[in-house]
Design a protein around this motif. Structure first.
Motif, PDB file in Angstrom:
ATOM      1  N   PHE A 134      56.097  38.285 -86.497  1.00 51.16           N
ATOM      2  CA  PHE A 134      55.843  39.012 -85.260  1.00 51.16           C
ATOM      3  C   PHE A 134      55.466  38.012 -84.178  1.00 51.16           C
ATOM      4  CE2 PHE A 134      54.336  41.823 -82.085  1.00 51.16           C
ATOM      5  CZ  PHE A 134      55.262  42.842 -82.165  1.00 51.16           C
ATOM      6  N   ILE A 135      56.264  37.979 -83.085  1.00 52.48           N
ATOM      7  CA  ILE A 135      56.072  36.947 -82.054  1.00 52.48           C
ATOM      8  C   ILE A 135      55.803  37.545 -80.677  1.00 52.48           C
ATOM      9  CG2 ILE A 135      57.497  35.288 -83.345  1.00 52.48           C
ATOM     10  CD1 ILE A 135      59.734  35.781 -81.272  1.00 52.48           C
ATOM     11  N   GLY A 136      55.648  38.872 -80.606  1.00 57.55           N
ATOM     12  CA  GLY A 136      55.380  39.511 -79.315  1.00 57.55           C
ATOM     13  C   GLY A 136      53.902  39.845 -79.162  1.00 57.55           C
ATOM     14  N   GLY A 193      52.393  28.460 -79.088  1.00 51.03           N
ATOM     15  CA  GLY A 193      52.320  28.366 -77.636  1.00 51.03           C
ATOM     16  C   GLY A 193      53.698  28.374 -77.012  1.00 51.03           C
ATOM     17  N   MET A 194      53.721  28.810 -75.759  1.00 45.44           N
ATOM     18  CA  MET A 194      54.950  28.870 -74.969  1.00 45.44           C
ATOM     19  C   MET A 194      54.677  28.215 -73.620  1.00 45.44           C
ATOM     20  SD  MET A 194      57.149  32.370 -74.727  1.00 45.44           S
ATOM     21  CE  MET A 194      55.772  33.384 -75.212  1.00 45.44           C
ATOM     22  N   PRO A 195      55.348  27.101 -73.327  1.00 45.48           N
ATOM     23  CA  PRO A 195      55.165  26.482 -72.007  1.00 45.48           C
ATOM     24  C   PRO A 195      55.737  27.387 -70.922  1.00 45.48           C
ATOM     25  CG  PRO A 195      56.391  25.052 -73.517  1.00 45.48           C
ATOM     26  CD  PRO A 195      56.325  26.401 -74.146  1.00 45.48           C
ATOM     27  N   ALA A 253      64.764  32.796 -86.614  1.00 47.19           N
ATOM     28  CA  ALA A 253      65.825  33.334 -85.765  1.00 47.19           C
ATOM     29  C   ALA A 253      65.286  34.563 -85.044  1.00 47.19           C
ATOM     30  CB  ALA A 253      67.040  33.702 -86.620  1.00 47.19           C
ATOM     31  N   VAL A 254      65.235  34.497 -83.720  1.00 45.38           N
ATOM     32  CA  VAL A 254      64.649  35.593 -82.942  1.00 45.38           C
ATOM     33  C   VAL A 254      65.722  36.655 -82.701  1.00 45.38           C
ATOM     34  CG1 VAL A 254      63.522  36.223 -80.784  1.00 45.38           C
ATOM     35  CG2 VAL A 254      62.944  34.056 -81.907  1.00 45.38           C
ATOM     36  N   SER A 255      65.536  37.787 -83.379  1.00 48.84           N
ATOM     37  CA  SER A 255      66.566  38.834 -83.401  1.00 48.84           C
ATOM     38  C   SER A 255      66.274  39.992 -82.457  1.00 48.84           C
ATOM     39  CB  SER A 255      66.736  39.338 -84.835  1.00 48.84           C
ATOM     40  OG  SER A 255      65.479  39.603 -85.449  1.00 48.84           O
ATOM     41  N   LYS A 256      65.279  39.834 -81.594  1.00 51.32           N
ATOM     42  CA  LYS A 256      64.946  40.942 -80.676  1.00 51.32           C
ATOM     43  C   LYS A 256      66.161  41.370 -79.863  1.00 51.32           C
ATOM     44  CE  LYS A 256      63.296  38.030 -76.917  1.00 51.32           C
ATOM     45  NZ  LYS A 256      62.197  37.069 -76.824  1.00 51.32           N
ATOM     46  N   PHE A 257      66.318  42.674 -79.717  1.00 51.67           N
ATOM     47  CA  PHE A 257      67.414  43.332 -78.979  1.00 51.67           C
ATOM     48  C   PHE A 257      68.758  43.274 -79.717  1.00 51.67           C
ATOM     49  CE2 PHE A 257      65.422  42.596 -74.478  1.00 51.67           C
ATOM     50  CZ  PHE A 257      64.278  43.217 -74.899  1.00 51.67           C
ATOM     51  N   PRO A 305      73.747  35.583 -76.064  1.00 46.57           N
ATOM     52  CA  PRO A 305      72.884  36.292 -75.103  1.00 46.57           C
ATOM     53  C   PRO A 305      72.410  37.622 -75.675  1.00 46.57           C
ATOM     54  CG  PRO A 305      75.005  35.687 -74.124  1.00 46.57           C
ATOM     55  CD  PRO A 305      75.100  35.362 -75.575  1.00 46.57           C
ATOM     56  N   ARG A 306      71.186  38.012 -75.321  1.00 43.55           N
ATOM     57  CA  ARG A 306      70.651  39.283 -75.824  1.00 43.55           C
ATOM     58  C   ARG A 306      71.303  40.455 -75.110  1.00 43.55           C
ATOM     59  NH1 ARG A 306      66.380  35.907 -76.932  1.00 43.55           N
ATOM     60  NH2 ARG A 306      65.617  35.579 -74.822  1.00 43.55           N
ATOM     61  N   PRO A 307      71.709  41.495 -75.876  1.00 40.74           N
ATOM     62  CA  PRO A 307      72.209  42.706 -75.234  1.00 40.74           C
ATOM     63  C   PRO A 307      71.094  43.319 -74.373  1.00 40.74           C
ATOM     64  CG  PRO A 307      72.372  42.857 -77.644  1.00 40.74           C
ATOM     65  CD  PRO A 307      71.603  41.617 -77.328  1.00 40.74           C
ATOM     66  N   GLY A 320      58.574  25.876 -79.376  1.00 39.92           N
ATOM     67  CA  GLY A 320      59.961  25.511 -79.139  1.00 39.92           C
ATOM     68  C   GLY A 320      60.888  26.703 -79.275  1.00 39.92           C
ATOM     69  N   MET A 321      61.787  26.851 -78.276  1.00 40.85           N
ATOM     70  CA  MET A 321      62.754  27.942 -78.244  1.00 40.85           C
ATOM     71  C   MET A 321      64.141  27.323 -77.995  1.00 40.85           C
ATOM     72  SD  MET A 321      60.200  30.590 -76.174  1.00 40.85           S
ATOM     73  CE  MET A 321      61.429  31.113 -75.056  1.00 40.85           C
ATOM     74  N   SER A 322      65.125  28.144 -77.618  1.00 42.69           N
ATOM     75  CA  SER A 322      66.486  27.620 -77.477  1.00 42.69           C
ATOM     76  C   SER A 322      66.570  26.395 -76.577  1.00 42.69           C
ATOM     77  CB  SER A 322      67.423  28.704 -76.924  1.00 42.69           C
ATOM     78  OG  SER A 322      67.691  29.653 -77.927  1.00 42.69           O
ATOM     79  N   GLY A 323      65.843  26.418 -75.456  1.00 42.19           N
ATOM     80  CA  GLY A 323      66.002  25.364 -74.458  1.00 42.19           C
ATOM     81  C   GLY A 323      65.194  24.102 -74.717  1.00 42.19           C
ATOM     82  N   VAL A 358      64.039  30.498 -82.307  1.00 45.96           N
ATOM     83  CA  VAL A 358      65.293  30.327 -81.569  1.00 45.96           C
ATOM     84  C   VAL A 358      66.090  31.629 -81.574  1.00 45.96           C
ATOM     85  CG1 VAL A 358      67.457  29.029 -81.454  1.00 45.96           C
ATOM     86  CG2 VAL A 358      65.348  27.866 -82.151  1.00 45.96           C
ATOM     87  N   GLY A 359      66.371  32.145 -80.382  1.00 45.40           N
ATOM     88  CA  GLY A 359      67.148  33.372 -80.258  1.00 45.40           C
ATOM     89  C   GLY A 359      68.551  33.113 -79.745  1.00 45.40           C
ATOM     90  N   THR A 360      68.654  32.843 -78.445  1.00 50.60           N
ATOM     91  CA  THR A 360      69.946  32.782 -77.767  1.00 50.60           C
ATOM     92  C   THR A 360      70.920  31.777 -78.384  1.00 50.60           C
ATOM     93  OG1 THR A 360      68.683  33.301 -75.776  1.00 50.60           O
ATOM     94  CG2 THR A 360      70.961  32.619 -75.472  1.00 50.60           C
ATOM     95  N   THR A 361      70.444  30.622 -78.766  1.00 51.27           N
ATOM     96  CA  THR A 361      71.353  29.601 -79.301  1.00 51.27           C
ATOM     97  C   THR A 361      71.971  30.035 -80.627  1.00 51.27           C
ATOM     98  OG1 THR A 361      70.121  27.881 -78.161  1.00 51.27           O
ATOM     99  CG2 THR A 361      71.514  27.144 -79.955  1.00 51.27           C
TER     100      THR A 361
HETATM  101  C1  LIG Z   1      62.505  35.747 -77.017  1.00 49.42           C
HETATM  102  C2  LIG Z   1      61.558  34.745 -77.565  1.00 49.42           C
HETATM  103  C3  LIG Z   1      62.011  33.562 -78.171  1.00 49.42           C
HETATM  104  C4  LIG Z   1      63.481  33.162 -78.235  1.00 49.42           C
HETATM  105  O1  LIG Z   1      63.926  32.758 -76.981  1.00 49.42           O
HETATM  106  P1  LIG Z   1      65.380  32.041 -76.801  1.00 49.42           P
HETATM  107  O2  LIG Z   1      65.242  31.350 -75.498  1.00 49.42           O
HETATM  108  O3  LIG Z   1      66.380  33.147 -76.776  1.00 49.42           O
HETATM  109  O4  LIG Z   1      65.569  31.114 -77.920  1.00 49.42           O
HETATM  110  C5  LIG Z   1      61.063  32.719 -78.732  1.00 49.42           C
HETATM  111  N1  LIG Z   1      59.751  33.003 -78.704  1.00 49.42           N
HETATM  112  C6  LIG Z   1      59.274  34.123 -78.124  1.00 49.42           C
HETATM  113  C7  LIG Z   1      57.825  34.381 -78.122  1.00 49.42           C
HETATM  114  C8  LIG Z   1      60.163  35.016 -77.528  1.00 49.42           C
HETATM  115  O5  LIG Z   1      59.673  36.115 -76.928  1.00 49.42           O
END
Ligand SMILES: *Cc1c(COP(=O)(O)O)cnc(C)c1O
Length: 238
Positions: free
Chosen positions: A85-87, A169-171, A38-42, A233-235, A208-211, A226-229
């Motif tokens: 850590f994902i950043g 990876g992130m497409p 669960a992506v809790s950033k912000f 929405p992030r503040p 894989g992320m929310s979309g 997965v964050g937004t789902t």
């Molecule tokens: C913010 C973030 C996510 C989560 O994105 P959502 O579209 O909100 O699910 C996943 N991975 C990385 C690396 C991100 O920076």
């Protein structure tokens, strides 16, 4: 913490878990083969606390200072969160990250890996990492390019206190998750080739992320972010 309208965290979590189970079944696996981060950033520490109470244990953060502040305000909670850590990590921040996160998904440079190896606290036996691949070859995104991946992997494997577990990876961003599918398949192929080359297992594929997490699971993801789902929405960060 729950909002006054719309589903609360528990309902959103149940919905995501069902979608994970369905996608896993389509790839001949089960929900337990896929870790939900669960992506809790912000989002505030209270949102993490609420999620923990619903049984969600893994959390992803992108920014070192924000993550450490959240860890501090949640110190001692039970069950304890597993932090990822994902950043992007600047090399000079390796000391703040080493040993404080269960898994660092974003190693893309040997100097960062060396920094994590060197700065890991004595009490922590090793740091688990993934190598981030720049799947879309986008200059604004982090990640190693395909051609440089084998050499980086070989160098990282030499570091005694680092455990290389797989790839992240992130497409490029697409409105339609289907468009991301070939990128996920490509990351899996890179992983398979690397396993053969190195002669060791690289079991983790973070993609894989929310979309697009269902397509990612169908293509072999073992860990989705997965964050937004889950949180809405992030503040806006100030
Ligand atoms: C913010 C973030 C996510 C989560 O994105 P959502 O579209 O909100 O699910 C996943 N991975 C990385 C690396 C991100 O920076």
């Amino acid at each position: 913490m729950s909002t006054t309208d719309g589903p609360d965290f528990a309902e959103r979590l149940a919905g995501v878990r069902q979608r994970i189970a369905d996608a896993a079944a389509r790839s001949g696996r089960t929900a337990s083969d896929v870790t939900l981060v669960a992506v809790s950033k912000f989002h505030p520490a209270g949102a993490v606390r609420e999620a923990l109470a619903c049984g969600q244990l893994d959390f992803g953060e992108n920014y070192v200072q924000e993550a450490l502040a959240k860890q501090e305000s949640l110190a001692g909670v039970s069950p304890a969160p597993h932090w990822h850590f994902i950043g992007h990590v600047q090399t000079n921040k390796a000391k703040d990250v080493a040993g404080r996160f269960e898994l660092v998904h974003t190693v893309d440079d040997i100097r960062l890996a060396e920094g994590l190896n060197r700065r890991l606290p004595e009490a922590v036996p090793f740091q688990k990492v993934l190598l981030q691949v720049n799947l879309g070859h986008e200059p604004q995104k982090s990640g190693v390019e395909d051609e440089a991946l084998p050499q980086l992997a070989e160098a990282v494997m030499q570091l005694p206190r680092i455990r290389l577990l797989g790839l992240m990876g992130m497409p490029p961003f697409f409105d339609d998750g289907e468009a991301a599918r070939p990128y996920f398949a490509h990351l899996r192929e890179l992983r398979d080739a690397l396993e053969t080359r190195l002669g060791c297992a690289l079991p983790v594929l973070s993609m894989g992320m929310s979309g697009d997490f269902e397509q990612a699971i169908e293509e072999g993801a073992t860990l989705i972010r997965v964050g937004t789902t889950l949180f809405g929405p992030r503040p806006v960060k100030n």
